[in-house]
Design a protein around this motif. Structure first.
Motif, short mmCIF file in Angstrom:
data_model
loop_
_atom_site.label_atom_id
_atom_site.label_comp_id
_atom_site.label_asym_id
_atom_site.label_seq_id
_atom_site.Cartn_x
_atom_site.Cartn_y
_atom_site.Cartn_z
N VAL A 112 -2.63 -9.98 -2.11
CA VAL A 112 -1.41 -9.33 -2.56
C VAL A 112 -1.69 -7.83 -2.61
N PRO A 113 -1.29 -7.05 -1.59
CA PRO A 113 -1.59 -5.63 -1.58
C PRO A 113 -0.88 -4.89 -2.69
N ALA A 114 -1.48 -3.80 -3.14
CA ALA A 114 -0.89 -2.99 -4.20
C ALA A 114 0.42 -2.39 -3.74
N GLU A 115 1.37 -2.33 -4.65
CA GLU A 115 2.61 -1.59 -4.41
C GLU A 115 2.34 -0.11 -4.62
N PHE A 116 2.91 0.73 -3.78
CA PHE A 116 2.80 2.17 -3.99
C PHE A 116 3.38 2.51 -5.34
N SER A 117 2.63 3.26 -6.14
CA SER A 117 3.11 3.57 -7.47
C SER A 117 2.64 4.96 -7.89
N PRO A 118 3.43 5.67 -8.71
CA PRO A 118 2.99 6.97 -9.23
C PRO A 118 1.89 6.77 -10.25
N LEU A 119 1.09 7.79 -10.45
CA LEU A 119 0.02 7.71 -11.44
C LEU A 119 0.59 7.84 -12.84
#
Length: 323
Positions: free
Chosen positions: A316-323
């Protein structure tokens, strides 16, 4: 509203008449061919984890052993893994873990060892806003060239002048000992000299440290025994604020096959049965513990989670997310 004067109308008409020419010129301009820097940041607890892309290698289907070719073909069906006559595309990633002011680099990429198209970790580290001199420690999962060579730069000089390099005692005892080379399989003998060359300046400066699995390491890392791919292969777990990150090195190479078929082995594994056991253990623990996983040979950025899928597993690849 007053109509534009003749000179203004003429200028507007001329400008509008030039638009198709400008559009055609833009359409025929040479398209850029370089990607943006291979950098991705993820917050895990109080840690900031930065994935650093080194490049790609290609691994042949025939290098997957212990599984029938038809099973491999079926597993790769509709996976859209880029493939050429040289093999399946496989990423090479390294990971920078920032814990407060402490910077730990896990694996270092290939530097000059694998030729063009690789060796991008240092450039991407700088693109991430980090000078190599700021890195405190380099933790190596094992001593293969695509993980170790990058402790030197492309000119063969020390890449991390203030860092201590950490390598498992078992891998150091094997890969840094010239006596081991003679008895090694022919296909991996080239790696011994590369390992010794990369380690030498750190050894000379007293900045190569050896360790055993289970030993606490800098940056609050814990070394887990995942031997099999190499005699001393380890993975590193970082815990922070109730979350865990597992940087598992080469526990897995063929993401399109080995999640669904963990018993499929890579031909280069030094002890295939041990590699299978390590892979199954890490897949089970990562999925049950809901750990974050960072994989050296998972599609960049190589960050995500493992979930159970029947008797096997899935990525399950990481979702793009802000820090």
């Amino acid at each position: 509203m007053p109509q534009p004067s003749f000179p203004l109308r003429s200028a507007l008409s001329l400008a509008l008449s030039c638009l198709p020419l400008a559009t055609m010129a833009a359409a025929h301009a040479t398209a850029p061919t370089e990607q943006v820097p291979g950098v991705y940041r993820q917050r895990i607890g109080a840690l900031q984890v930065t994935a650093l892309f080194d490049g790609i290698v290609r691994l042949g289907r025939k290098e997957l052993v212990g599984v029938q070719p038809a099973v491999v073909d079926h597993a790769l069906e509709n996976r859209y893994v880029p493939e050429t006559d040289k093999g399946l595309q496989t990423a090479v990633n390294a990971f920078l873990v920032r814990d407060g002011d402490h910077l730990t680099l896990v694996d270092a990429g290939t530097a000059q060892c694998f030729g063009p198209g690789l060796g991008q970790v240092l450039a991407n580290l700088r693109a991430a806003g980090v000078d190599p001199s700021e890195v405190d420690d380099v933790l190596l999962t094992h001593a293969h060239p695509d993980h170790l060579c990058g402790i030197l730069d492309s000119q063969g000089e020390v890449a991390y002048p203030n860092a201590t390099v950490w390598l498992s005692q078992a891998d150091a005892g094997y890969w840094l000992d010239p006596a081991s080379e003679a008895g090694a399989p022919q296909g991996v003998r080239f790696a011994f000299a590369l390992a010794r060359t990369a380690a030498a300046p750190y050894q000379a400066a007293g900045r190569l440290r050896l360790f055993q699995p289970g030993q606490a390491l800098p940056g609050h890392a814990m070394a887990l025994d995942t031997h099999g791919h190499t005699p001393g292969h380890v993975s590193f777990r970082f815990d922070s604020q109730g979350q865990s990150l597992l940087v598992w090195g080469d526990v897995l190479h063929y993401h399109g096959v080995q999640f669904a078929h963990p018993d499929a082995s890579f031909e280069a594994d030094s002890d295939r049965q041990a590699a299978i056991s390590s892979r199954r253990a890490m897949l089970s623990q990562a999925s049950d513990g809901k750990w974050w996983v960072a994989g050296a040979h998972l599609p960049f950025p190589g960050l995500g989670h493992v979930r159970r899928d029947g008797d096997a597993y899935a990525w399950v690849p990481a979702e793009f997310s802000p820090l």
